[in-house]
Design a protein around this motif. Structure first.
Motif, PDB file in Angstrom:
ATOM      1  N   VAL A 270       0.840  -1.197   0.000  1.00 45.95           N
ATOM      2  CA  VAL A 270       0.000   0.000   0.000  1.00 45.95           C
ATOM      3  C   VAL A 270       0.878   1.250   0.000  1.00 45.95           C
ATOM      4  CG1 VAL A 270      -1.683   1.322   1.340  1.00 45.95           C
ATOM      5  CG2 VAL A 270      -1.975  -1.143   1.060  1.00 45.95           C
ATOM      6  N   GLY A 271       1.964   1.231   0.780  1.00 49.37           N
ATOM      7  CA  GLY A 271       2.884   2.366   0.791  1.00 49.37           C
ATOM      8  C   GLY A 271       3.479   2.633  -0.579  1.00 49.37           C
ATOM      9  N   LEU A 272       3.850   1.574  -1.294  1.00 45.87           N
ATOM     10  CA  LEU A 272       4.407   1.742  -2.636  1.00 45.87           C
ATOM     11  C   LEU A 272       3.367   2.302  -3.598  1.00 45.87           C
ATOM     12  CD1 LEU A 272       6.538  -1.525  -2.993  1.00 45.87           C
ATOM     13  CD2 LEU A 272       7.386   0.804  -2.695  1.00 45.87           C
ATOM     14  N   GLU A 273       2.139   1.822  -3.495  1.00 46.04           N
ATOM     15  CA  GLU A 273       1.080   2.325  -4.378  1.00 46.04           C
ATOM     16  C   GLU A 273       0.864   3.824  -4.162  1.00 46.04           C
ATOM     17  OE1 GLU A 273      -1.116   0.949  -6.679  1.00 46.04           O
ATOM     18  OE2 GLU A 273      -0.078  -0.983  -6.736  1.00 46.04           O
ATOM     19  N   LEU A 274       0.952   4.269  -2.904  1.00 47.01           N
ATOM     20  CA  LEU A 274       0.793   5.699  -2.618  1.00 47.01           C
ATOM     21  C   LEU A 274       2.027   6.481  -3.055  1.00 47.01           C
ATOM     22  CD1 LEU A 274      -0.804   5.364   0.930  1.00 47.01           C
ATOM     23  CD2 LEU A 274      -1.989   6.067  -1.166  1.00 47.01           C
ATOM     24  N   ARG A 275       3.195   5.972  -2.728  1.00 48.04           N
ATOM     25  CA  ARG A 275       4.439   6.686  -3.030  1.00 48.04           C
ATOM     26  C   ARG A 275       4.649   6.851  -4.529  1.00 48.04           C
ATOM     27  NH1 ARG A 275       8.042   9.033  -4.587  1.00 48.04           N
ATOM     28  NH2 ARG A 275      10.087   9.472  -3.679  1.00 48.04           N
ATOM     29  N   ARG A 276       4.288   5.860  -5.309  1.00 48.15           N
ATOM     30  CA  ARG A 276       4.500   5.927  -6.762  1.00 48.15           C
ATOM     31  C   ARG A 276       3.595   6.955  -7.424  1.00 48.15           C
ATOM     32  NH1 ARG A 276       4.809  -0.689  -7.434  1.00 48.15           N
ATOM     33  NH2 ARG A 276       6.888  -0.904  -6.468  1.00 48.15           N
ATOM     34  N   ARG A 277       2.554   7.372  -6.738  1.00 54.69           N
ATOM     35  CA  ARG A 277       1.669   8.408  -7.273  1.00 54.69           C
ATOM     36  C   ARG A 277       2.062   9.804  -6.784  1.00 54.69           C
ATOM     37  NH1 ARG A 277      -1.474   3.748  -6.995  1.00 54.69           N
ATOM     38  NH2 ARG A 277      -3.142   3.599  -8.562  1.00 54.69           N
ATOM     39  N   GLU A 278       2.769   9.864  -5.680  1.00 53.72           N
ATOM     40  CA  GLU A 278       3.097  11.134  -5.040  1.00 53.72           C
ATOM     41  C   GLU A 278       3.925  12.012  -5.966  1.00 53.72           C
ATOM     42  OE1 GLU A 278       5.090  12.569  -0.780  1.00 53.72           O
ATOM     43  OE2 GLU A 278       5.602  10.626  -1.654  1.00 53.72           O
ATOM     44  N   GLY A 279       3.443  13.229  -6.203  1.00 52.55           N
ATOM     45  CA  GLY A 279       4.189  14.178  -7.022  1.00 52.55           C
ATOM     46  C   GLY A 279       4.147  13.899  -8.509  1.00 52.55           C
ATOM     47  N   THR A 280       3.468  12.829  -8.928  1.00 48.36           N
ATOM     48  CA  THR A 280       3.391  12.505 -10.361  1.00 48.36           C
ATOM     49  C   THR A 280       1.924  12.530 -10.780  1.00 48.36           C
ATOM     50  OG1 THR A 280       3.434  10.133  -9.773  1.00 48.36           O
ATOM     51  CG2 THR A 280       5.528  11.163 -10.342  1.00 48.36           C
ATOM     52  N   LEU A 345      -8.275  -7.315   3.923  1.00 52.28           N
ATOM     53  CA  LEU A 345      -8.355  -8.364   2.898  1.00 52.28           C
ATOM     54  C   LEU A 345      -9.747  -8.976   2.800  1.00 52.28           C
ATOM     55  CD1 LEU A 345      -4.904 -10.163   3.384  1.00 52.28           C
ATOM     56  CD2 LEU A 345      -5.557  -8.439   1.683  1.00 52.28           C
ATOM     57  N   GLY A 346     -10.728  -8.337   3.390  1.00 51.57           N
ATOM     58  CA  GLY A 346     -12.108  -8.795   3.234  1.00 51.57           C
ATOM     59  C   GLY A 346     -12.623  -8.529   1.830  1.00 51.57           C
ATOM     60  N   VAL A 347     -13.834  -8.958   1.566  1.00 54.97           N
ATOM     61  CA  VAL A 347     -14.374  -8.851   0.210  1.00 54.97           C
ATOM     62  C   VAL A 347     -15.408  -7.739   0.064  1.00 54.97           C
ATOM     63  CG1 VAL A 347     -13.916 -11.254  -0.341  1.00 54.97           C
ATOM     64  CG2 VAL A 347     -16.102 -10.634   0.711  1.00 54.97           C
ATOM     65  N   ARG A 348     -15.957  -7.235   1.188  1.00 57.33           N
ATOM     66  CA  ARG A 348     -16.964  -6.179   1.103  1.00 57.33           C
ATOM     67  C   ARG A 348     -16.603  -5.031   2.033  1.00 57.33           C
ATOM     68  NH1 ARG A 348     -19.999 -10.789   0.495  1.00 57.33           N
ATOM     69  NH2 ARG A 348     -20.267 -11.035   2.754  1.00 57.33           N
ATOM     70  N   SER A 349     -16.882  -3.818   1.582  1.00 61.62           N
ATOM     71  CA  SER A 349     -16.572  -2.633   2.384  1.00 61.62           C
ATOM     72  C   SER A 349     -17.551  -2.519   3.553  1.00 61.62           C
ATOM     73  CB  SER A 349     -16.634  -1.378   1.520  1.00 61.62           C
ATOM     74  OG  SER A 349     -17.931  -1.225   0.969  1.00 61.62           O
ATOM     75  N   GLN A 350     -17.089  -1.822   4.604  1.00 61.70           N
ATOM     76  CA  GLN A 350     -17.901  -1.599   5.800  1.00 61.70           C
ATOM     77  C   GLN A 350     -17.671  -0.164   6.260  1.00 61.70           C
ATOM     78  OE1 GLN A 350     -16.950  -4.534   8.857  1.00 61.70           O
ATOM     79  NE2 GLN A 350     -16.131  -5.900   7.279  1.00 61.70           N
ATOM     80  N   ARG A 351     -18.499   0.256   7.201  1.00 63.91           N
ATOM     81  CA  ARG A 351     -18.294   1.545   7.863  1.00 63.91           C
ATOM     82  C   ARG A 351     -18.460   1.336   9.360  1.00 63.91           C
ATOM     83  NH1 ARG A 351     -17.290   6.568   6.193  1.00 63.91           N
ATOM     84  NH2 ARG A 351     -18.001   8.334   7.445  1.00 63.91           N
ATOM     85  N   ILE A 352     -17.383   1.637  10.110  1.00 70.05           N
ATOM     86  CA  ILE A 352     -17.375   1.425  11.554  1.00 70.05           C
ATOM     87  C   ILE A 352     -17.002   2.735  12.230  1.00 70.05           C
ATOM     88  CG2 ILE A 352     -16.398   0.103  13.465  1.00 70.05           C
ATOM     89  CD1 ILE A 352     -15.606  -2.064  11.467  1.00 70.05           C
ATOM     90  N   ASP A 353     -17.916   3.315  12.970  1.00 69.20           N
ATOM     91  CA  ASP A 353     -17.653   4.548  13.724  1.00 69.20           C
ATOM     92  C   ASP A 353     -17.038   5.642  12.849  1.00 69.20           C
ATOM     93  OD1 ASP A 353     -18.612   3.283  15.988  1.00 69.20           O
ATOM     94  OD2 ASP A 353     -16.616   2.654  16.656  1.00 69.20           O
ATOM     95  N   GLY A 354     -17.571   5.799  11.644  1.00 68.81           N
ATOM     96  CA  GLY A 354     -17.100   6.841  10.744  1.00 68.81           C
ATOM     97  C   GLY A 354     -15.854   6.487   9.956  1.00 68.81           C
ATOM     98  N   VAL A 355     -15.381   5.251  10.096  1.00 67.25           N
ATOM     99  CA  VAL A 355     -14.173   4.801   9.385  1.00 67.25           C
ATOM    100  C   VAL A 355     -14.592   3.951   8.193  1.00 67.25           C
ATOM    101  CG1 VAL A 355     -12.057   3.436   9.548  1.00 67.25           C
ATOM    102  CG2 VAL A 355     -12.789   4.845  11.492  1.00 67.25           C
ATOM    103  N   PRO A 359     -11.880  -3.155   1.189  1.00 67.11           N
ATOM    104  CA  PRO A 359     -11.043  -4.222   0.634  1.00 67.11           C
ATOM    105  C   PRO A 359      -9.888  -3.624  -0.178  1.00 67.11           C
ATOM    106  CG  PRO A 359     -13.374  -4.663   0.245  1.00 67.11           C
ATOM    107  CD  PRO A 359     -13.281  -3.251   0.759  1.00 67.11           C
ATOM    108  N   LEU A 360      -8.772  -4.318  -0.228  1.00 67.95           N
ATOM    109  CA  LEU A 360      -7.584  -3.810  -0.908  1.00 67.95           C
ATOM    110  C   LEU A 360      -7.892  -3.357  -2.327  1.00 67.95           C
ATOM    111  CD1 LEU A 360      -4.486  -3.382  -1.055  1.00 67.95           C
ATOM    112  CD2 LEU A 360      -4.335  -5.768  -1.845  1.00 67.95           C
ATOM    113  N   ASP A 361      -8.588  -4.201  -3.099  1.00 71.55           N
ATOM    114  CA  ASP A 361      -8.828  -3.842  -4.501  1.00 71.55           C
ATOM    115  C   ASP A 361      -9.716  -2.604  -4.617  1.00 71.55           C
ATOM    116  OD1 ASP A 361     -11.061  -5.139  -3.548  1.00 71.55           O
ATOM    117  OD2 ASP A 361     -11.349  -6.422  -5.299  1.00 71.55           O
ATOM    118  N   GLU A 362     -10.658  -2.447  -3.697  1.00 69.52           N
ATOM    119  CA  GLU A 362     -11.531  -1.269  -3.739  1.00 69.52           C
ATOM    120  C   GLU A 362     -10.756  -0.014  -3.395  1.00 69.52           C
ATOM    121  OE1 GLU A 362     -15.620   0.176  -1.517  1.00 69.52           O
ATOM    122  OE2 GLU A 362     -15.335  -1.966  -1.960  1.00 69.52           O
ATOM    123  N   PHE A 363      -9.871  -0.096  -2.396  1.00 64.59           N
ATOM    124  CA  PHE A 363      -9.048   1.065  -2.036  1.00 64.59           C
ATOM    125  C   PHE A 363      -8.143   1.458  -3.200  1.00 64.59           C
ATOM    126  CE2 PHE A 363      -4.889   2.547  -0.464  1.00 64.59           C
ATOM    127  CZ  PHE A 363      -5.285   3.746   0.099  1.00 64.59           C
TER     128      PHE A 363
END
Length: 369
Positions: A270-280, A345-355, A359-363
């Motif tokens: 996840v860090g690499l996915e974010l870093r590779r987009r940063e500034g580009t 790594l779950g398959v469906r998104s959720q919302r817990i206390d505003g969070v 799932p990884l692929d959705e993010f």
């Protein structure tokens, strides 16, 4: 155009697809010897070239920084005659060679290993966590061949060429520090402790890390600094540029990700996915991490313009309120936080206390690019 990136990310392939009329590969020993002895030769050859010669590709230009002076002379004298495509794998060599980066005349871009989005349907999480996403390696369908190529990359490039660039006298110290940097990848790093563990001086450790960063092998994620800095850990996190390279340095089995490292590897991804987009492709984004001296932490803080995103990564299929404590600690300090996200790594998104629990692929699908 100057395209910077580590070896094997596809710089030559990408620039070659633009069909240059002349290509100079300075990674070739014979070509390097010709132009390091006579960098002015480039100007003479191009001025003698036929009028149909317009696009010039120079690979690994940092090996002969003096060529950039010749390029400037040509561009100044013949502003519409040629188009130069340059690639490099070391910002350090360009700086150390006092390279003329042609201010106002050259655009610098960075190329990274592949994003999950670029892999599309070929994205396989276990394969990415074990072998990384260097294009040529990932495209190889034979797992043993991928592993062999990764080990060769580490031995022939990181342990020899980068070592030579660092002008290393203590080969053992450099090798130990490289191993420790790989083992620390994805974690907060304390340079003083790292130098002690590698049995080298603080200044030597700092210089070796700078070389790894300048050769685009490693990058640092700075600590988020709020108003109460005294209670925050100020050390950066470090990430190696590719998971497969990290695993090969550490001599991990490359047929699968180890179960006890799965959480660290997923966070790293996840860090690499974010870093590779940063500034580009995400120019307004800035990546940081958060950790207090009392141990509260979240994996990533993303500043998107004026908004803050707090991101936690969990290598599990279930998330509950206990997993949100780090996010709560950050919100207490930061105040307004635009998004609080747990990637899991779950398959469906959720919302817990505003969070948002995604799932990884959705993010990854939400990210730009």
């Amino acid at each position: 155009m100057l395209l910077l990136g580590p070896r094997q990310v596809g710089k030559s392939t990408l620039l070659g697809s633009l069909e240059p009329d002349v290509t100079l590969n300075l990674a070739s020993l014979a070509t390097f010897r010709e132009f390091v002895a006579q960098p002015e030769r480039l100007e003479r050859e191009l001025l003698a070239a036929p009028s149909t010669t317009r696009t010039i590709l120079i690979d690994e230009v940092q090996r002969v920084p003096a060529l950039l002076d010749g390029i400037q002379a040509i561009v100044d004298a013949h502003p519409r005659r040629f188009r130069f495509l340059l690639s490099g794998s070391s910002a350090r060599k360009l700086r150390r060679g006092h390279a003329n980066l042609l201010p106002g005349r050259i655009v610098i871009h960075h190329l990274h290993p592949l994003l999950a989005r670029e892999l599309g349907a070929d994205f396989n999480l276990d394969r990415v966590l074990a072998h990384g996403t260097l294009p040529g390696i990932y495209a190889d369908r034979d797992a043993e061949s991928r592993s062999s190529t990764l080990r060769s990359y580490v031995d022939a490039y990181l342990r020899e060429e980068v070592q030579a660039e660092a002008l290393v006298r203590d080969i053992g110290g450099y090798s130990r520090l490289l191993d420790l940097a790989a083992a620390s990848s994805g974690r907060v790093i304390n340079l003083q402790a790292l130098s002690r563990d590698a049995a080298v001086s603080y200044e030597t450790a700092r210089r070796y890390l700078d070389v790894l960063e300048d050769t685009l092998i490693l990058f640092r994620i700075p600590a988020w600094s709020g108003s109460d800095r005294a209670s925050l850990v100020a050390h950066p996190k470090v990430l190696l540029f590719d998971l497969g390279v990290r695993n090969a340095i550490l001599r991990r089995p490359l047929d699968r990700p180890l179960d006890d490292e799965r959480g660290l590897l997923l966070e790293h991804l996840v860090g690499l996915e974010l870093r590779r987009r940063e500034g580009t492709i995400w120019p307004e984004a800035r990546l940081q991490h958060f950790r207090t001296r009392r141990g509260a932490e979240i994996d990533f803080v993303l500043s998107v313009g004026r908004d803050l995103w707090a991101i936690e990564v969990k290598a599990s299929r279930r998330v509950d309120a206990r997993d949100l404590k780090g996010l709560e600690a950050f919100v207490e300090r930061a105040g307004k936080v635009a998004r609080r996200i747990v990637v899991f790594l779950g398959v469906r998104s959720q919302r817990i206390d505003g969070v948002d629990v995604l799932p990884l692929d959705e993010f990854l699908a939400e990210l730009p690019g």
